[in-house]
Design an enzyme around this catalytic site. Structure first.
Site, mmCIF file in Angstrom:
data_model
loop_
_atom_site.group_PDB
_atom_site.id
_atom_site.type_symbol
_atom_site.label_atom_id
_atom_site.label_comp_id
_atom_site.label_asym_id
_atom_site.label_seq_id
_atom_site.Cartn_x
_atom_site.Cartn_y
_atom_site.Cartn_z
ATOM 1 N N LYS A 103 0.852 -1.194 0.000
ATOM 2 C CA LYS A 103 0.000 0.000 0.000
ATOM 3 C C LYS A 103 0.888 1.244 0.000
ATOM 4 O O LYS A 103 1.462 1.615 1.026
ATOM 5 C CB LYS A 103 -0.911 0.043 1.232
ATOM 6 C CG LYS A 103 -1.959 1.142 1.115
ATOM 7 C CD LYS A 103 -2.338 1.775 2.438
ATOM 8 C CE LYS A 103 -1.634 3.046 2.784
ATOM 9 N NZ LYS A 103 -1.772 4.184 1.867
ATOM 10 N N GLY B 7 6.765 6.002 8.106
ATOM 11 C CA GLY B 7 5.877 7.163 8.070
ATOM 12 C C GLY B 7 5.955 7.921 9.380
ATOM 13 O O GLY B 7 6.959 7.848 10.085
ATOM 14 N N SER B 8 4.873 8.616 9.703
ATOM 15 C CA SER B 8 4.908 9.495 10.879
ATOM 16 C C SER B 8 4.823 8.694 12.181
ATOM 17 O O SER B 8 4.398 7.538 12.196
ATOM 18 C CB SER B 8 3.737 10.476 10.809
ATOM 19 O OG SER B 8 2.530 9.759 10.976
ATOM 20 N N VAL C 2 1.002 7.740 13.146
ATOM 21 C CA VAL C 2 0.461 6.602 12.401
ATOM 22 C C VAL C 2 1.248 5.339 12.746
ATOM 23 O O VAL C 2 0.677 4.262 12.949
ATOM 24 C CB VAL C 2 0.487 6.867 10.874
ATOM 25 C CG1 VAL C 2 -0.012 5.651 10.103
ATOM 26 C CG2 VAL C 2 -0.351 8.086 10.528
ATOM 27 N N GLY C 3 2.570 5.476 12.848
ATOM 28 C CA GLY C 3 3.431 4.318 13.114
ATOM 29 C C GLY C 3 3.075 3.618 14.420
ATOM 30 O O GLY C 3 3.017 2.391 14.485
ATOM 31 N N GLU D 165 9.469 2.430 10.897
ATOM 32 C CA GLU D 165 10.452 3.515 10.868
ATOM 33 C C GLU D 165 9.666 4.810 10.899
ATOM 34 O O GLU D 165 8.875 5.070 9.992
ATOM 35 C CB GLU D 165 11.309 3.441 9.603
ATOM 36 C CG GLU D 165 12.351 2.345 9.629
ATOM 37 C CD GLU D 165 13.355 2.483 10.764
ATOM 38 O OE1 GLU D 165 13.536 3.620 11.281
ATOM 39 O OE2 GLU D 165 13.927 1.459 11.145
ATOM 40 N N CYS E 38 13.076 11.776 7.160
ATOM 41 C CA CYS E 38 13.079 11.491 8.601
ATOM 42 C C CYS E 38 14.495 11.585 9.140
ATOM 43 O O CYS E 38 14.697 11.691 10.341
ATOM 44 C CB CYS E 38 12.456 10.134 8.889
ATOM 45 S SG CYS E 38 13.256 8.797 8.040
ATOM 46 N N GLN F 193 1.032 19.908 4.494
ATOM 47 C CA GLN F 193 2.410 19.948 4.991
ATOM 48 C C GLN F 193 2.925 21.389 5.037
ATOM 49 O O GLN F 193 3.613 21.786 5.976
ATOM 50 C CB GLN F 193 3.305 19.075 4.097
ATOM 51 C CG GLN F 193 4.751 18.998 4.543
ATOM 52 C CD GLN F 193 4.943 18.333 5.905
ATOM 53 O OE1 GLN F 193 4.453 17.233 6.133
ATOM 54 N NE2 GLN F 193 5.637 19.008 6.812
ATOM 55 N N GLU G 126 8.970 16.936 15.174
ATOM 56 C CA GLU G 126 9.445 16.865 13.795
ATOM 57 C C GLU G 126 8.600 17.774 12.906
ATOM 58 O O GLU G 126 7.380 17.679 12.905
ATOM 59 C CB GLU G 126 9.329 15.412 13.295
ATOM 60 C CG GLU G 126 9.890 15.224 11.903
ATOM 61 C CD GLU G 126 9.888 13.767 11.471
ATOM 62 O OE1 GLU G 126 8.839 13.115 11.619
ATOM 63 O OE2 GLU G 126 10.932 13.294 10.991
HETATM 64 C C1 UN1 Z 1 18.087 8.933 3.553
HETATM 65 O O1 UN1 Z 1 18.255 9.878 4.324
HETATM 66 O O2 UN1 Z 1 18.917 8.648 2.662
HETATM 67 O O3 UN1 Z 1 11.641 8.425 5.396
HETATM 68 C C2 UN1 Z 1 16.920 8.035 3.640
HETATM 69 C C3 UN1 Z 1 12.815 8.767 5.458
HETATM 70 C C4 UN1 Z 1 13.824 7.697 5.746
HETATM 71 C C5 UN1 Z 1 14.760 7.499 4.625
HETATM 72 C C6 UN1 Z 1 15.892 8.460 4.618
HETATM 73 N N1 UN1 Z 1 13.146 6.468 6.052
HETATM 74 O O4 UN1 Z 1 13.133 9.919 5.281
#
Ligand code: UN1
Length: 481
Positions: free
Chosen positions: A173, A226-227, A230-231, A248, A282, A329, A380
């Protein structure tokens, strides 16, 4: 040109629908495509197809799996320019970064093609006479893959490629705002020779398709990026269903700049880490923690560098910072900047920019004179925004760097090996960067964080097997030999 996206279930492309427009953030009058929004029944069909296809795929030879991944890698490499343009158009990443991301997807597929051929086990003598123990790796089964919009081809690839390499079937998804890159990847993998049902694509919302995945007894594992909000929901819901889960999530990544740093290198690392990809990573360097002796020189040079970054249309080769992904955003970025000013920060930049096309253009922002407790240093933003915290010395820098609920990536700019090694050991983060931006990672080594940033095993590199395969211990008593 407007594309019509479709879901892929059990090897068959579904019906097109106009439910969700994919709008170009550099040009709001450009509709890149129209995507369907699947209902729960469609998600269940995809899960059932994956369930049915999983056993045979799990029994396929490593060479079969490697060949599919390698074939897909070659096609992506051959179409890098075209796919980079699509990515830049739907996500807003400047064309050079978008094309590089497509190249990263090709590398990831090639790496995991190799991993498929390297799956092995261990043969260990038992503590009991005559007996031996085999430790082998097996597929987990059906893996749900839920991905964000900010790396619309690289993140899906680094989840789907290892899932397939270790013999799992997938229901994917993608983010609703970047369906085009997702569909291109699935189409390429499908035509590279995947049996029907092994990889299914379902366009739809998190609340319908995402929840169908995390709530299903027929999904064995869910991998999410994702955020944080939600995560955490994904982790809770997957755990309640007894699924293996990997998430992540966010970051508030510190970049420490010490008095002895190479100034130009530090400015470049921070400019890249904070503003490339419009700060929508992220791993972005969002808290710049600078010791007193270099603070003023650093701020002056970074401000100059930031002001020189051209904001504009992602397909304009002169653009360094593309648009913010969407209106929601953009509002969030502006809200955080207002709060930073209200709480006493001195905001430089962060202005709306007009260009020839209607787009969500925001100039990069630097917030000076901040303290660790301010909102801008706790939450963030996910935009082209960084803040500077002035500290007395390395010890204070380290304490401030760790003063966060997150722990994804942490950087330090210094010419002292002792400081770099100490920081690497003490920084509470899954990844440490010395004299390099906190963002922009390699594709063949583990990726992931500590504390509130990540849940579950690492992604990428050979460590990906911890999530995408399961260990079996077999005791063999051969009887008489
Ligand atoms: C990167 O910095 O090369 O969602 C990858 C994100 C991370 C991936 C960053 N999971 O921004």
């Amino acid at each position: 040109m407007t594309d019509r996206y479709r879901s892929l279930i059990d090897g068959r492309w579904g019906a097109a629908s106009d439910a969700v427009p994919n709008v170009n953030p550099s040009d709001l009058d450009d509709v890149v495509g129209l995507a369907p929004s699947a209902d729960a029944a469609t998600a269940q069909e995809a899960i059932a197809a994956a369930r049915a296809a999983a056993p045979a795929w799990g029994d396929s030879t490593p060479e079969t799996r490697a060949t599919v991944l390698e074939t897909a890698s070659s096609e992506i490499r051959a179409r890098q320019g075209e796919l980079g343009t699509l990515l830049a158009r739907e996500e807003g990443k400047p064309i050079a970064e978008a094309t590089a991301e497509v190249g990263r997807a090709a590398h990831l597929l090639r790496f995991f093609a190799g991993e498929a051929l390297r799956i092995g086990g261990e043969l260990i003598p038992s503590v009991r006479p005559g007996m031996s123990v085999e430790v082998t790796r097996e597929p987990v089964g059906v893996v749900g893959v839920i991905t964000p919009w900010n790396f619309p081809i690289a993140i899906p690839t680094w989840k789907i490629a290892p899932a397939l390499a270790w013999g799992n079937a997938v229901v994917f998804k993608p983010a609703e705002s970047t369906p085009g890159s997702a569909e291109a990847l699935v189409d390429i993998l499908h035509r590279a020779g995947l049996p029907a049902g092994v990889l299914n694509l379902v366009h739809g919302s998190g609340s319908v398709v995402g929840q169908a995945l995390t709530g299903s007894p027929d999904v064995d594992a869910v991998t999410f990026t994702g955020s944080v909000g939600v995560g955490r929901g994904v982790v809770a819901s997957a755990a309640a269903s007894g699924q293996r889960v990997q998430a992540e999530m966010g970051g508030k990544n510190p970049m420490v700049v010490l008095d002895d740093a190479d100034l130009e290198l530090a400015v470049e690392a921070c400019a890249n880490g904070a503003y490339f990809s419009t700060g929508q990573r992220c791993t972005a360097s969002s808290r710049l923690i600078v010791t007193a002796g270099i603070h003023d020189r650093f701020v002056e040079r970074l401000t100059e560098r930031m002001r020189g970054m051209r904001v504009g249309h992602a397909l304009d080769p002169a653009t360094v910072v593309g648009p913010v992904v969407d209106e929601r955003q953009l509002e969030q970025d502006l809200r955080y900047l207002r709060t930073a000013a209200e709480e006493g920060g001195d905001v430089i930049g962060g202005e709306l920019v007009e260009r020839a096309t209607r787009g969500h253009f925001l100039s990069p922002a630097l917030v000076l004179g901040t303290t660790p407790g301010m909102t801008i240093n706790r939450e963030e933003v996910f935009g082209p925004v960084a803040s500077v915290i002035r500290v007395a010395d390395y010890d204070e820098a380290l304490a401030v760097a760790n003063d966060t609920e997150f722990g994804l990536s942490a950087g330090i700019c210094t010419t002292s090996l002792a400081a770099a090694k100490h920081f690497s050991r003490r920084a509470q983060a899954g990844m440490v960067m010395v004299n390099a931006p906190t963002a922009g990672v390699d594709y063949h080594v583990p990726f992931g964080g500590s504390k509130g940033s990540s849940y579950g095993p690492r992604e990428q590199g050979s460590y990906a097997r911890e999530f995408f395969s399961t260990v079996k211990t077999t005791y063999v008593n051969p009887g008489r030999v």
